[in-house]
Write an enzyme that holds these catalytic residues in place. Structure first.
Site, mmCIF file in Angstrom:
data_model
loop_
_atom_site.group_PDB
_atom_site.id
_atom_site.type_symbol
_atom_site.label_atom_id
_atom_site.label_comp_id
_atom_site.label_asym_id
_atom_site.label_seq_id
_atom_site.Cartn_x
_atom_site.Cartn_y
_atom_site.Cartn_z
ATOM 1 N N SER A 27 -8.052 1.999 9.940
ATOM 2 C CA SER A 27 -8.314 2.529 11.283
ATOM 3 C C SER A 27 -9.282 1.658 12.079
ATOM 4 O O SER A 27 -9.128 1.496 13.297
ATOM 5 C CB SER A 27 -8.865 3.956 11.199
ATOM 6 O OG SER A 27 -7.892 4.846 10.687
ATOM 7 N N HIS A 86 -7.751 9.559 5.451
ATOM 8 C CA HIS A 86 -7.067 8.617 6.335
ATOM 9 C C HIS A 86 -7.274 9.008 7.795
ATOM 10 O O HIS A 86 -7.441 10.181 8.129
ATOM 11 C CB HIS A 86 -5.565 8.600 6.024
ATOM 12 C CG HIS A 86 -5.252 8.078 4.653
ATOM 13 N ND1 HIS A 86 -5.586 6.808 4.270
ATOM 14 C CD2 HIS A 86 -4.633 8.655 3.593
ATOM 15 C CE1 HIS A 86 -5.179 6.618 3.014
ATOM 16 N NE2 HIS A 86 -4.609 7.721 2.589
ATOM 17 N N ASP A 102 0.839 -1.187 0.000
ATOM 18 C CA ASP A 102 0.000 0.000 0.000
ATOM 19 C C ASP A 102 0.880 1.246 0.000
ATOM 20 O O ASP A 102 1.887 1.313 0.696
ATOM 21 C CB ASP A 102 -0.896 -0.010 1.242
ATOM 22 C CG ASP A 102 -2.038 0.988 1.158
ATOM 23 O OD1 ASP A 102 -2.463 1.288 0.022
ATOM 24 O OD2 ASP A 102 -2.508 1.438 2.209
ATOM 25 N N HIS A 103 0.517 2.232 -0.789
ATOM 26 C CA HIS A 103 1.204 3.523 -0.831
ATOM 27 C C HIS A 103 2.711 3.386 -1.040
ATOM 28 O O HIS A 103 3.507 3.917 -0.257
ATOM 29 C CB HIS A 103 0.916 4.334 0.434
ATOM 30 C CG HIS A 103 -0.493 4.826 0.515
ATOM 31 N ND1 HIS A 103 -0.976 5.849 -0.271
ATOM 32 C CD2 HIS A 103 -1.539 4.413 1.271
ATOM 33 C CE1 HIS A 103 -2.259 6.053 0.010
ATOM 34 N NE2 HIS A 103 -2.620 5.186 0.927
ATOM 35 N N ASP A 120 2.107 5.293 -5.342
ATOM 36 C CA ASP A 120 1.374 6.508 -4.998
ATOM 37 C C ASP A 120 2.150 7.727 -5.478
ATOM 38 O O ASP A 120 3.004 8.261 -4.773
ATOM 39 C CB ASP A 120 1.146 6.580 -3.493
ATOM 40 C CG ASP A 120 0.270 7.762 -3.091
ATOM 41 O OD1 ASP A 120 -0.073 8.558 -3.987
ATOM 42 O OD2 ASP A 120 -0.063 7.870 -1.906
ATOM 43 N N GLY A 146 -8.931 5.225 2.783
ATOM 44 C CA GLY A 146 -9.437 6.010 3.910
ATOM 45 C C GLY A 146 -10.899 5.792 4.194
ATOM 46 O O GLY A 146 -11.637 6.738 4.451
ATOM 47 N N ALA A 147 -11.346 4.515 4.198
ATOM 48 C CA ALA A 147 -12.780 4.238 4.263
ATOM 49 C C ALA A 147 -13.224 3.574 5.570
ATOM 50 O O ALA A 147 -14.244 2.892 5.600
ATOM 51 C CB ALA A 147 -13.194 3.370 3.072
ATOM 52 N N SER A 148 -12.481 3.774 6.632
ATOM 53 C CA SER A 148 -12.926 3.235 7.918
ATOM 54 C C SER A 148 -14.167 3.978 8.411
ATOM 55 O O SER A 148 -14.315 5.181 8.190
ATOM 56 C CB SER A 148 -11.811 3.341 8.965
ATOM 57 O OG SER A 148 -10.819 2.351 8.747
#
Length: 268
Positions: free
Chosen positions: A216, A137, A39-40, A61, A171-173
């Site tokens: 998260s 995030h 990731d990233h 990224d 960033g979908a928590s």
């Protein structure tokens, strides 16, 4: 993370171990496909090390770079990865918040521009595209009293321009309240932690979005289990004791997301 160590001729230990672990799982659990994703990825070298180390998927990224530089970097990674059977995720647009060493201050995030996506995908050859539609995030995505909003109009326009192409949301928590409550009841002080409503994630999952990144919520589950355990057993010091409870909550979070939010049950 050791993966973010200084670049050397020898891949960092965690990169090598990651590839070995995936290989071992694939040999032992032949009926369960295992993917290992970076990731990233910050630059070409770290992506190269992960690809060479056995990762099946990497994200480059370049969203913080000027458009043409993002294309150049993403294409370089995609070309290298595809020659070795690895898939690549690129990104257009930036999310506010902190993810590993990626830091974007609130107010400096930018939505994906739909008019760029066709050109970007065609020129880079990436296999999936992360877009920015209002997620961020971290556990503090919205302020108290602020109505969570996602730009589904951007997602719809991207989907029209790239029919059938895999789209990714970062960033979908949702910052599940029950775990926040457990943390706060056991010595924590998470105030005003607000995430993405799960109904919005369900809507995204029914569209062209094929991968939704959730971090998260897992951290909250792990922390809740550890705090609850340590509060009940202040004499414990063995990580195997308190991490067992933390992992149990993590497993609970993952099962909930797979079965009731993402619609991915039975699709391994």
């Amino acid at each position: 993370s050791l993966i973010k160590n200084a670049i050397t001729d020898e891949p960092p230990l965690s990169v090598r171990e990651g590839g070995m672990i995936r290989k071992g799982y694939n040999e032992e659990l032949t009926n369960i496909p295992i993917a290992l994703h970076l990731d990233h990825g910050a630059d070409f070298e770290i992506c190269k090390q992960c690809i060479d180390g056995g990762f099946t998927s990497v994200m480059i990224d370049g969203s913080h770079l000027p458009y043409e530089e993002n294309i150049e970097l993403s294409k370089r990674v995609a070309d290298y990865a595809h020659e070795r059977g690895c898939v690549v995720e690129g990104e257009l647009g930036t999310l506010a918040g902190i993810e590993d060493e990626v830091v974007v201050e609130s107010g400096h995030e930018s939505y994906t521009q739909p008019e760029q996506v066709e050109d970007f995908v065609k020129r880079t050859g990436v296999d999936s595209l992360a877009i920015a539609i209002g997620t961020s995030h971290g556990a503090f995505k919205f302020k108290p009293g602020q109505k969570p909003q996602l730009r589904f109009d951007i997602l719809d326009e991207v989907s029209k321009r790239l029919p059938g192409f895999p789209i990714v949301l970062h960033g979908a928590s949702s910052v599940l309240p029950n775990y926040v409550e457990i943390i706060n009841a056991n010595g924590g002080a998470l105030k005003d932690a607000i995430g993405i409503p799960e109904e919005m994630l369900r809507q995204a999952a029914r569209s062209a979005v094929c991968k939704i990144n959730i971090d998260s919520d897992l951290r909250l589950g792990l922390t809740a289990g550890i705090r609850e355990h340590m509060f009940a057993h202040p004499d414990h010091f063995d990580p195997r004791q308190y991490l067992t409870d933390g992992r149990a909550y993590c497993k609970e979070v993952v099962a909930h997301k797979i079965k009731t939010v993402l619609g991915s049950e039975g699709k391994a």
